[in-house]
Design a protein around this motif. Structure first.
Motif, PDB file in Angstrom:
ATOM      1  N   UNK A   3       0.828  -1.215   0.000  1.00  0.00           N
ATOM      2  CA  UNK A   3       0.000   0.000   0.000  1.00  0.00           C
ATOM      3  C   UNK A   3       0.858   1.259   0.000  1.00  0.00           C
ATOM      4  N   UNK A   4       1.909   1.264   0.793  1.00  0.00           N
ATOM      5  CA  UNK A   4       2.818   2.416   0.855  1.00  0.00           C
ATOM      6  C   UNK A   4       3.532   2.614  -0.484  1.00  0.00           C
ATOM      7  N   UNK A   5       3.961   1.532  -1.099  1.00  0.00           N
ATOM      8  CA  UNK A   5       4.633   1.594  -2.390  1.00  0.00           C
ATOM      9  C   UNK A   5       3.703   2.215  -3.431  1.00  0.00           C
ATOM     10  N   UNK A   6       2.472   1.728  -3.508  1.00  0.00           N
ATOM     11  CA  UNK A   6       1.493   2.260  -4.464  1.00  0.00           C
ATOM     12  C   UNK A   6       1.213   3.727  -4.156  1.00  0.00           C
ATOM     13  N   UNK A   7       1.053   4.070  -2.889  1.00  0.00           N
ATOM     14  CA  UNK A   7       0.770   5.460  -2.497  1.00  0.00           C
ATOM     15  C   UNK A   7       1.868   6.401  -2.987  1.00  0.00           C
ATOM     16  N   UNK A   8       3.120   5.953  -2.886  1.00  0.00           N
ATOM     17  CA  UNK A   8       4.245   6.813  -3.273  1.00  0.00           C
ATOM     18  C   UNK A   8       4.324   7.073  -4.772  1.00  0.00           C
ATOM     19  N   UNK A   9       3.855   6.126  -5.586  1.00  0.00           N
ATOM     20  CA  UNK A   9       4.046   6.252  -7.022  1.00  0.00           C
ATOM     21  C   UNK A   9       2.763   6.375  -7.842  1.00  0.00           C
ATOM     22  N   UNK A  10       1.602   6.253  -7.214  1.00  0.00           N
ATOM     23  CA  UNK A  10       0.366   6.188  -8.000  1.00  0.00           C
ATOM     24  C   UNK A  10       0.109   7.448  -8.812  1.00  0.00           C
ATOM     25  N   UNK A  11       0.393   8.625  -8.265  1.00  0.00           N
ATOM     26  CA  UNK A  11       0.113   9.855  -9.011  1.00  0.00           C
ATOM     27  C   UNK A  11       0.965   9.961 -10.272  1.00  0.00           C
ATOM     28  N   UNK A  12       2.272   9.700 -10.145  1.00  0.00           N
ATOM     29  CA  UNK A  12       3.143   9.796 -11.308  1.00  0.00           C
ATOM     30  C   UNK A  12       2.743   8.767 -12.374  1.00  0.00           C
ATOM     31  N   UNK A  13       2.439   7.553 -11.941  1.00  0.00           N
ATOM     32  CA  UNK A  13       2.069   6.496 -12.880  1.00  0.00           C
ATOM     33  C   UNK A  13       0.750   6.855 -13.565  1.00  0.00           C
TER      34      UNK A  13
END
Length: 190
Positions: free
Chosen positions: A20-30
């Motif tokens: 969840x933390x990994x997705x949170x960190x990169x979801x906007x850029x992706x």
């Protein structure tokens, strides 16, 4: 730059809070890259989800001596390119009109310009668009883009230049640049 090795290790061990933390960190850029490439919100969401699925399946392949964000963005770009190629092979059901007159107030001109830019970008050659977006939206250097797209530095510079030229030409052909300038002049006169 934050070291993501520990977070990656936790993700590979199946730690759901780390995922969840990994997705949170990169979801906007992706998501933003996917949206810019496919031009449609729901498709961009699907591409972003597929990107993360592929990232998690291949975390063991990430070269820890390199930054993780360009690796993730390359996966996103590749996924979008595959999707666009498949979408382009599908028959078009009906012809649509690109330009619809806007009768709203000047306050929405910025939003309309953003929509026009998005529409114009959707017609730019795929490689040009990706290089352009990585340079302007993600603020990567030409060298970083060349590495991510696995092509020579000069090619990246050419692609970004051609994308700009095509974008400006398409906006000019649709009368957008003159319209926007006029609305900006009208605002400054108020």
């Amino acid at each position: 730059m934050t070291n993501f090795s520990l977070l990656v290790d936790q993700c590979m061990e199946g730690d759901q809070s780390a995922v969840s933390e990994f997705v949170r960190r990169f979801r906007n850029q992706v998501y933003l890259l996917c949206y810019r490439m496919v031009g449609e919100h729901h498709e961009a969401e699907d591409m972003a989800q597929e990107t993360f699925l592929r990232v998690f399946r291949n975390l063991h392949r990430w070269d820890r001596s390199r930054p993780i964000e360009p690796w993730i963005m390359t996966i996103a770009g590749n996924r979008c390119r595959t999707h666009l190629a498949q979408r382009n092979r599908r028959p078009i059901a009906c012809e649509t009109q690109d330009h619809v007159e806007d009768h709203r107030g000047i306050d929405t001109r910025g939003q309309l310009l953003a929509e026009e830019v998005q529409l114009a970008l959707s017609h730019v050659r795929e490689e040009y668009r990706k290089a352009f977006l990585l340079f302007h939206d993600h603020q990567l250097s030409y060298g970083e883009i060349a590495e991510q797209m696995d092509c020579p530095l000069g090619t990246v510079k050419t692609w970004v230049h051609r994308a700009r030229r095509e974008l400006v030409q398409r906006l000019a052909n649709r009368g957008v640049t003159q319209e926007y300038r006029a609305s900006q002049l009208a605002r400054s006169a108020e």
